[in-house]
Structures are given as C-alpha cells and as structure tokens.
Design a protein around this motif. Structure first.
Motif: not given
Length: 341
Positions: A292-311
């Motif tokens: 959920a945090r990664l999805e919300a951070h897509t706006k600040a990062a200017g990216r469409r899809i963000l994933i964590d290290r394990q993914t």
C-alpha cells in the motif's frame, strides 16, 4: 414435449437392468443414458454433464464401490448425487455405500414409486447445491470458492508467502468531479472489468475494492509457482489494457485514466476474517502495508509501478527493475529499498 427434469446416468453391467431402469426413469420425465460398467461411467461423467447417477455395485473392471470412491475424490464430481441400485444384501454393504458418498440405496428389483420419490428428492438437493455454488461464484472469486469447497469455512488465517498488489486511479476525485454520477459508475465498472481480468488471468484474486482502488493477492488461497512474477505480469497487463482504454476515451472525448501500482512480496497471514454470519477472505501483515505504501509513493516518485526488494529478487529478470532511493515509510522502522518497473 416437456423438457426432461434431470439427466440421469444408469450404470449396470446387466443389459436388461439398464433397459428397464432407463424406461422407468424416462416415464418419470427424466432423460436417461446408460454405461455398462464403472470404467465407462467415469469416462462419461468426465466428458458430459449429468444430474444424477443410478449405480449398480457388482460390475466387472470397476465395481460400484470403486466408482463411488472415484466420484468422491474428484472435486468436479463430488457433489454428484448417486443412488445405489443393487441386489447386494447386508447392512455392511449399505453402510459402506453411504460412507463413500451415496445419496441413497435402493434394493433390486427397484420399486417404481420409490424410485420416483428418491429421484425427485436427490435432484432437488442438487438444484439447491448448484444454486449455492452459483451465488458463491458470483460473490467470491473462483479461487476462494474452490478453497471453501476443498477446506470448508473457518474464521482464522495461516502464515504463507505471497505477493500483494495495490492499484488505484490517480487523481480520481478531480476526474469524477467533471463527470455525472452515471458516467462515473460506468467508468469504474469498465476499469474494474479490465483490472479483474488482468489479476485473474495471472492466478491472483481481487480481495478488496475501495472506491477507485483495489488490492490483489497472488499465492493465496491457491499457491503459485512464483507469486511475485505473477503479480508483476498482472500489473503489466493492467497498464497495457488502460493504454488501449485511453485511446478509446480520447476518441470519445472522455477523460483518460492514469494508474499507480505497488507490489510487495513476503509473509502474510491469509484467511477468513469476520464472524460466522459475515466474513471475507483477506490477508494482513507488513507485506500488505508495504504494498500500500509503495502504491501511494508512485505519485511522489513519478513512477507507474514500484516493487520491494523481495519482489525484485523473485523475478526471472531482476535487472528489469531499476533501483531508486530508499524510502522511510510510516510504520516501518528502517528505510525500504524500492525498485521501479
């Protein structure tokens, strides 16, 4: 001619018995077909749709007990009502048939009135079970319905490794302000149709919808070989479908949709939460919060899809994910490595 009430498979190695039973069944308004032994019967049951089986016990190649066991072991057949029609005597044989899943036991020669009553009762029970399945499939995903069928319902959860995907429409509030309510609902329904297909076609389930956002789970309740790869593939399909949809939106002079998605992989607790009266299949844990945090951070990062290290580490091509700066998310004691696709 009236439509047949039920499609009945008669299984008996004696041709005379098959013919007489078929005639009696048809006189009761049902459609009858026959199989000369258990092996042929199982082939027919897997290839065609029947509503009920009339089963003899003493047969060559595969006897009635073996047929009952095979039906019980097959998820797609286990709810098939079976009425045993046999000349075998002894309470032990009757008990064994019932224990193996038989709906009823009728001794030969079969009484026509009793046969009619048993057929009507068994077919009505099957109709009710089919209706329950239809409703369950409508209000639950196929995977959850299968889990309920195989494992039963119980409040609680279990620990497992899964991938969680959050996705929502960016700036949906502003977008919907310019649309009438009917157009907003239609746009959401179109959006969800595409998102559900992307998730389900990659082995996941959508287990939460909130407004314009959704949460999808990969690896539960049914296991997947590589939940992270499946989640990333689903996200890719989501954006591909939205690209096509936006082309149509532009052509119609309608507003376009922009998405953001976050994916995290790790341990979750998945299961049924709620009460015995009202419950839902869901999952909780840090992995869910991180997605959920990664999805919300897509706006600040200017990216469409963000994933964590394990993914990222679970992907067939980890190099396809670009590492960006660590982020200190609320609720996490240490900064998280994040990657963009």
């Amino acid at each position: 001619m009236a439509e047949a009430l039920g499609h009945v498979l008669i299984v008996d190695d004696n041709k005379v018995n098959r013919l007489l039973l078929a005639r009696n069944v048809e006189l009761l308004g049902h459609r009858a077909e026959a199989a000369e032994n258990g092996k042929v019967a199982m082939e027919r049951l897997r290839a065609e749709t029947f509503d009920l089986v009339l089963l003899d016990i003493e047969m060559p190649e595969m006897d009635g007990f073996e047929v009952l066991a095979a039906i019980k072991a097959a998820p797609e057949l286990r709810d098939m009502p079976v009425i045993v029609t046999s000349s075998l005597e002894g309470l032990d044989n009757i008990v064994r048939c019932i224990e193996l899943g038989a709906e009823d036991y009728l001794p030969k020669p079969v009484n026509q009135v009793l046969l009619g009553a048993r057929l009507s009762s068994s077919l009505e029970k099957k109709r009710l079970r089919d209706e329950q399945k239809r409703l369950l499939d409508r209000f639950a995903t196929h995977e959850v319905a299968l889990d309920l069928q195989n494992s039963g319902f119980a409040i609680g959860g279990k620990r497992l490794t899964a991938s969680v995907l959050f996705c929502d429409i960016r700036d949906f509030t502003a977008l919907s302000e310019d649309l009438p309510p009917e157009a907003t609902i239609e746009l959401l329904n179109t959006y969800y149709t595409l998102m559900f297909d992307a998730v389900s076609s990659n082995g996941g389930i959508v287990n939460l919808m909130i407004g314009d956002g959704l949460m999808a789970l990969f690896g539960a309740p049914q296991p997947l070989e590589n939940p992270a790869q499946s989640a990333v593939a689903a996200a890719g399909e989501m954006f591909s479908m939205i690209t096509v949809l936006n082309q149509e939106q532009r052509a119609a002079g309608a507003p376009e949709i922009r998405l953001g998605a976050g994916i995290a992989t790790g341990e979750v607790v998945a299961g049924y939460a709620g009460t015995d009266e009202r419950a839902a299949y869901t999952c909780v844990g840090k992995t869910v919060n991180l997605a959920a945090r990664l999805e919300a951070h897509t706006k600040a990062a200017g990216r469409r899809i963000l994933i964590d290290r394990q993914t990222r580490n679970s992907l067939r091509d980890p190099a396809a994910a670009e590492r960006i700066q660590q982020v200190a998310f609320k609720g996490f004691s240490e900064p998280q490595d994040i990657f963009a696709l």
